[in-house]
Design a protein around this motif. Structure first.
Motif, PDB file in Angstrom:
ATOM      1  N   ALA A  16     -10.728   6.021  -3.757  1.00 42.09           N
ATOM      2  CA  ALA A  16     -10.646   5.212  -4.986  1.00 42.09           C
ATOM      3  C   ALA A  16     -11.652   4.070  -4.957  1.00 42.09           C
ATOM      4  O   ALA A  16     -11.825   3.407  -3.926  1.00 42.09           O
ATOM      5  N   ASP A  17     -12.338   3.868  -6.079  1.00 44.76           N
ATOM      6  CA  ASP A  17     -13.299   2.771  -6.140  1.00 44.76           C
ATOM      7  C   ASP A  17     -12.587   1.473  -6.565  1.00 44.76           C
ATOM      8  O   ASP A  17     -11.370   1.447  -6.797  1.00 44.76           O
ATOM      9  N   GLU A  18     -13.373   0.401  -6.682  1.00 43.21           N
ATOM     10  CA  GLU A  18     -12.803  -0.923  -7.001  1.00 43.21           C
ATOM     11  C   GLU A  18     -12.079  -0.934  -8.348  1.00 43.21           C
ATOM     12  O   GLU A  18     -11.015  -1.537  -8.493  1.00 43.21           O
ATOM     13  N   LYS A  19     -12.625  -0.232  -9.337  1.00 44.35           N
ATOM     14  CA  LYS A  19     -12.017  -0.190 -10.660  1.00 44.35           C
ATOM     15  C   LYS A  19     -10.665   0.508 -10.628  1.00 44.35           C
ATOM     16  O   LYS A  19      -9.693   0.042 -11.256  1.00 44.35           O
ATOM     17  N   GLU A  20     -10.594   1.624  -9.889  1.00 42.70           N
ATOM     18  CA  GLU A  20      -9.332   2.366  -9.785  1.00 42.70           C
ATOM     19  C   GLU A  20      -8.279   1.544  -9.044  1.00 42.70           C
ATOM     20  O   GLU A  20      -7.096   1.536  -9.416  1.00 42.70           O
ATOM     21  N   LEU A  21      -8.706   0.832  -8.008  1.00 41.45           N
ATOM     22  CA  LEU A  21      -7.781  -0.015  -7.249  1.00 41.45           C
ATOM     23  C   LEU A  21      -7.193  -1.109  -8.141  1.00 41.45           C
ATOM     24  O   LEU A  21      -5.981  -1.362  -8.145  1.00 41.45           O
ATOM     25  N   LYS A  22      -8.064  -1.759  -8.896  1.00 37.85           N
ATOM     26  CA  LYS A  22      -7.608  -2.862  -9.744  1.00 37.85           C
ATOM     27  C   LYS A  22      -6.666  -2.373 -10.839  1.00 37.85           C
ATOM     28  O   LYS A  22      -5.642  -2.994 -11.135  1.00 37.85           O
ATOM     29  N   ALA A  23      -6.999  -1.228 -11.437  1.00 37.23           N
ATOM     30  CA  ALA A  23      -6.152  -0.667 -12.498  1.00 37.23           C
ATOM     31  C   ALA A  23      -4.775  -0.303 -11.958  1.00 37.23           C
ATOM     32  O   ALA A  23      -3.744  -0.582 -12.594  1.00 37.23           O
ATOM     33  N   ALA A  24      -4.741   0.307 -10.769  1.00 34.61           N
ATOM     34  CA  ALA A  24      -3.461   0.686 -10.174  1.00 34.61           C
ATOM     35  C   ALA A  24      -2.633  -0.545  -9.828  1.00 34.61           C
ATOM     36  O   ALA A  24      -1.409  -0.582 -10.038  1.00 34.61           O
ATOM     37  N   TYR A  25      -3.325  -1.550  -9.301  1.00 33.05           N
ATOM     38  CA  TYR A  25      -2.622  -2.785  -8.925  1.00 33.05           C
ATOM     39  C   TYR A  25      -2.019  -3.479 -10.140  1.00 33.05           C
ATOM     40  O   TYR A  25      -0.846  -3.893 -10.135  1.00 33.05           O
ATOM     41  N   ARG A  26      -2.784  -3.598 -11.197  1.00 34.12           N
ATOM     42  CA  ARG A  26      -2.305  -4.302 -12.385  1.00 34.12           C
ATOM     43  C   ARG A  26      -1.122  -3.574 -13.023  1.00 34.12           C
ATOM     44  O   ARG A  26      -0.162  -4.193 -13.488  1.00 34.12           O
ATOM     45  N   LYS A  27      -1.197  -2.258 -13.019  1.00 37.24           N
ATOM     46  CA  LYS A  27      -0.108  -1.472 -13.599  1.00 37.24           C
ATOM     47  C   LYS A  27       1.188  -1.680 -12.830  1.00 37.24           C
ATOM     48  O   LYS A  27       2.253  -1.920 -13.408  1.00 37.24           O
ATOM     49  N   LEU A  28       1.101  -1.610 -11.488  1.00 34.67           N
ATOM     50  CA  LEU A  28       2.305  -1.767 -10.668  1.00 34.67           C
ATOM     51  C   LEU A  28       2.798  -3.209 -10.665  1.00 34.67           C
ATOM     52  O   LEU A  28       4.004  -3.464 -10.607  1.00 34.67           O
ATOM     53  N   ALA A  29       1.857  -4.159 -10.709  1.00 30.28           N
ATOM     54  CA  ALA A  29       2.247  -5.571 -10.687  1.00 30.28           C
ATOM     55  C   ALA A  29       3.067  -5.937 -11.919  1.00 30.28           C
ATOM     56  O   ALA A  29       3.993  -6.746 -11.852  1.00 30.28           O
ATOM     57  N   LYS A  30       2.729  -5.337 -13.057  1.00 25.50           N
ATOM     58  CA  LYS A  30       3.508  -5.579 -14.270  1.00 25.50           C
ATOM     59  C   LYS A  30       4.947  -5.100 -14.102  1.00 25.50           C
ATOM     60  O   LYS A  30       5.896  -5.750 -14.530  1.00 25.50           O
ATOM     61  N   GLN A  31       5.078  -3.936 -13.467  1.00 29.83           N
ATOM     62  CA  GLN A  31       6.408  -3.348 -13.301  1.00 29.83           C
ATOM     63  C   GLN A  31       7.247  -4.099 -12.280  1.00 29.83           C
ATOM     64  O   GLN A  31       8.459  -4.248 -12.444  1.00 29.83           O
ATOM     65  N   LEU A  32       6.589  -4.589 -11.215  1.00 30.76           N
ATOM     66  CA  LEU A  32       7.334  -5.142 -10.080  1.00 30.76           C
ATOM     67  C   LEU A  32       7.392  -6.666 -10.064  1.00 30.76           C
ATOM     68  O   LEU A  32       8.055  -7.234  -9.192  1.00 30.76           O
ATOM     69  N   PRO A  34       8.389 -10.396 -10.207  1.00 32.66           N
ATOM     70  CA  PRO A  34       9.724 -11.013 -10.194  1.00 32.66           C
ATOM     71  C   PRO A  34      10.175 -11.528 -11.547  1.00 32.66           C
ATOM     72  O   PRO A  34      11.367 -11.525 -11.851  1.00 32.66           O
ATOM     73  N   ASP A  35       9.230 -11.985 -12.388  1.00 34.90           N
ATOM     74  CA  ASP A  35       9.626 -12.478 -13.711  1.00 34.90           C
ATOM     75  C   ASP A  35      10.180 -11.359 -14.580  1.00 34.90           C
ATOM     76  O   ASP A  35      10.972 -11.600 -15.497  1.00 34.90           O
ATOM     77  N   ALA A  36       9.727 -10.129 -14.321  1.00 31.81           N
ATOM     78  CA  ALA A  36      10.233  -8.986 -15.081  1.00 31.81           C
ATOM     79  C   ALA A  36      11.479  -8.388 -14.446  1.00 31.81           C
ATOM     80  O   ALA A  36      12.154  -7.559 -15.067  1.00 31.81           O
ATOM     81  N   ASN A  37      11.800  -8.803 -13.214  1.00 29.17           N
ATOM     82  CA  ASN A  37      12.970  -8.287 -12.499  1.00 29.17           C
ATOM     83  C   ASN A  37      13.706  -9.428 -11.806  1.00 29.17           C
ATOM     84  O   ASN A  37      13.781  -9.482 -10.566  1.00 29.17           O
ATOM     85  N   PRO A  38      14.228 -10.382 -12.564  1.00 35.80           N
ATOM     86  CA  PRO A  38      14.876 -11.549 -11.949  1.00 35.80           C
ATOM     87  C   PRO A  38      16.087 -11.163 -11.102  1.00 35.80           C
ATOM     88  O   PRO A  38      16.928 -10.372 -11.524  1.00 35.80           O
ATOM     89  N   GLY A  39      16.130 -11.738  -9.892  1.00 35.70           N
ATOM     90  CA  GLY A  39      17.279 -11.518  -9.024  1.00 35.70           C
ATOM     91  C   GLY A  39      17.279 -10.189  -8.290  1.00 35.70           C
ATOM     92  O   GLY A  39      18.231  -9.880  -7.574  1.00 35.70           O
ATOM     93  N   ASP A  40      16.215  -9.392  -8.409  1.00 37.93           N
ATOM     94  CA  ASP A  40      16.149  -8.078  -7.749  1.00 37.93           C
ATOM     95  C   ASP A  40      15.350  -8.221  -6.448  1.00 37.93           C
ATOM     96  O   ASP A  40      14.122  -8.192  -6.445  1.00 37.93           O
ATOM     97  N   THR A  43      13.000  -5.178  -5.514  1.00 39.37           N
ATOM     98  CA  THR A  43      11.744  -5.129  -6.277  1.00 39.37           C
ATOM     99  C   THR A  43      10.798  -6.228  -5.825  1.00 39.37           C
ATOM    100  O   THR A  43       9.586  -6.034  -5.760  1.00 39.37           O
ATOM    101  N   GLU A  44      11.336  -7.390  -5.488  1.00 37.11           N
ATOM    102  CA  GLU A  44      10.508  -8.496  -5.009  1.00 37.11           C
ATOM    103  C   GLU A  44       9.796  -8.123  -3.711  1.00 37.11           C
ATOM    104  O   GLU A  44       8.624  -8.457  -3.506  1.00 37.11           O
ATOM    105  N   ALA A  45      10.503  -7.395  -2.830  1.00 38.91           N
ATOM    106  CA  ALA A  45       9.896  -6.958  -1.570  1.00 38.91           C
ATOM    107  C   ALA A  45       8.761  -5.973  -1.844  1.00 38.91           C
ATOM    108  O   ALA A  45       7.704  -6.020  -1.196  1.00 38.91           O
TER     109      ALA A  45
END
Length: 387
Positions: A16-32, A34-40, A43-45
């Motif tokens: 994976a190149d830099e663009k693919e890494l960043k896209a994958a990271y941003r997608k997962l970061a949105k899902q995981l 803490p503000d989107a999953n308070p008290g979990d 998911t925080e781990a």
């Protein structure tokens, strides 16, 4: 517990190149995040594990060390890493991009002062105008028939001299040099990146060095307008009518707000309204109620209706006139009208009238069953107490 492969954490291949890494990271970061999953805690781990993986793989030197030695590259001081604690400026920058994606609509919405950044990263300085309210009082007959009303509304409109830009004709707003047109500036404070409204342009992204005289650089002026409002038949008290884009003009060419017409219906001298039904209280003379007959009553459309009053009608008796009520809003249905009888006791009797009533009372038998029945029960009640 053994750490998962960083590529597996990000869900990408080793090529994976830099663009693919960043896209994958941003997608997962949105899902995981803490503000989107308070008290979990679980998911925080995962979110921390994701940051650790991305912090290593986005850095060419760290990634080369990881590809050769795996997780051991960052143990015992190798590679200069800290096993996931190395959150540097690049991490803060990427996290800021994520926050922009997650919360951009809130941070850049109309009325907040800061316009949403476009594809070129520029801020136009435009802001949506405020919504306006206009209170209008109408009669019940106008609510029945509907009407077209003219209203005069003082509000802000786009400046014709500068076409809403706020800049003097022949000039144009310039990109703010402090924030580069972003409307906000960022500062590093240890682990956190703090973003605040640009103090130079007040979040607009642009500055006007030579403002338009009539509008003082606002892009709008105050003016009274006359608008036509269509009030449909059947509106009720408290109905709200929205006139899109007829509110206050936006700042520096921004979209206009809306105008809301709030209706109140004045009380009527004859009718009381309950939804689509009308009620009319009609006094009837004692003789007419006793002997029966016909009465004429007004209707909401200004016409007359004949109502037959049967012999012996009592106060409170209701007569229904079908489809003589109010129209049901945006339909072909009509409500009903109810006539409520109130038998009127004669007043200002002459001597002869009193004599006739006494004569009637003397000869009356079974003419007032309700009162006779009531007092018969009352007598039995008193007798039970030995009165």
């Amino acid at each position: 517990m053994a750490k998962r492969d960083y590529y597996e954490v990000l869900g990408v291949g080793r090529s994976a190149d830099e663009k693919e890494l960043k896209a994958a990271y941003r997608k997962l970061a949105k899902q995981l995040h803490p503000d989107a999953n308070p008290g979990d805690a679980k998911t925080e781990a995962k979110f921390k594990e994701l940051n650790e993986a991305y912090d290593v793989l986005k850095d060419p030197q760290k990634r080369a060390a990881y590809d050769r030695f795996g997780h051991q590259a960052f143990e015992n001081g190798m590679g200069g890493g800290r096993g996931g604690a190395g959150f540097g400026p690049d991490f803060n920058s990427s996290m800021s991009d994520i926050f922009e994606d997650l919360f951009g609509d809130f941070m850049g919405g109309g009325g907040g002062g800061r316009g949403r950044r476009g594809g070129g990263g520029r801020n136009t300085g435009a802001a949506r105008g405020a919504d306006l309210r206009y209170n209008m009082e109408i009669s019940l007959t106008e609510a029945f028939a509907g009407k077209t009303a003219q209203v005069r509304v003082p509000s802000s409109v786009s400046c014709e001299v500068c076409s809403g830009t706020g800049a003097k004709p022949g000039t144009s707003p310039k990109t703010c040099s402090t924030c580069g047109g972003q409307g906000a500036v960022r500062s590093q404070s240890g682990f956190f990146t703090v973003e605040r409204t640009c103090p130079t342009c007040q979040g607009r992204g642009q500055v006007i060095s030579d403002p338009c005289n009539p509008c003082s650089g606002q892009g709008r002026v105050t003016k009274e307008r006359t608008l036509s409002v269509n009030i449909p038949a059947g509106v009720e008290d408290g109905t709200r009518i929205r006139l899109a884009s007829e509110g206050e003009a936006g700042m520096r060419g921004g979209p206009s707000g809306d105008l809301y017409i709030f209706l109140s219906v004045k009380p009527h001298e004859f009718f009381q309204r309950d939804g689509a039904d009308l009620f009319c209280k009609v006094p009837v003379s004692m003789t007419a109620a006793a002997m029966g007959g016909e009465i004429e009553v007004p209707t909401i459309d200004g016409k007359k209706a004949r109502v037959s009053v049967p012999e012996g009608t009592q106060t409170g008796k209701q007569f229904r006139l079908k489809n003589k009520g109010m129209p049901v809003l945006r339909s072909s249905q009509m409500g009903d009208m109810y006539i409520q009888v109130a038998v009127e006791t004669p007043v200002n009797l002459s001597r002869r009238q009193k004599e006739l009533l006494k004569e009637f009372e003397t000869e009356a038998k079974n003419n007032s069953p309700e009162s006779e029945g009531f007092f018969a029960k009352a007598k039995a009640f008193w007798d039970g107490f030995g009165s």
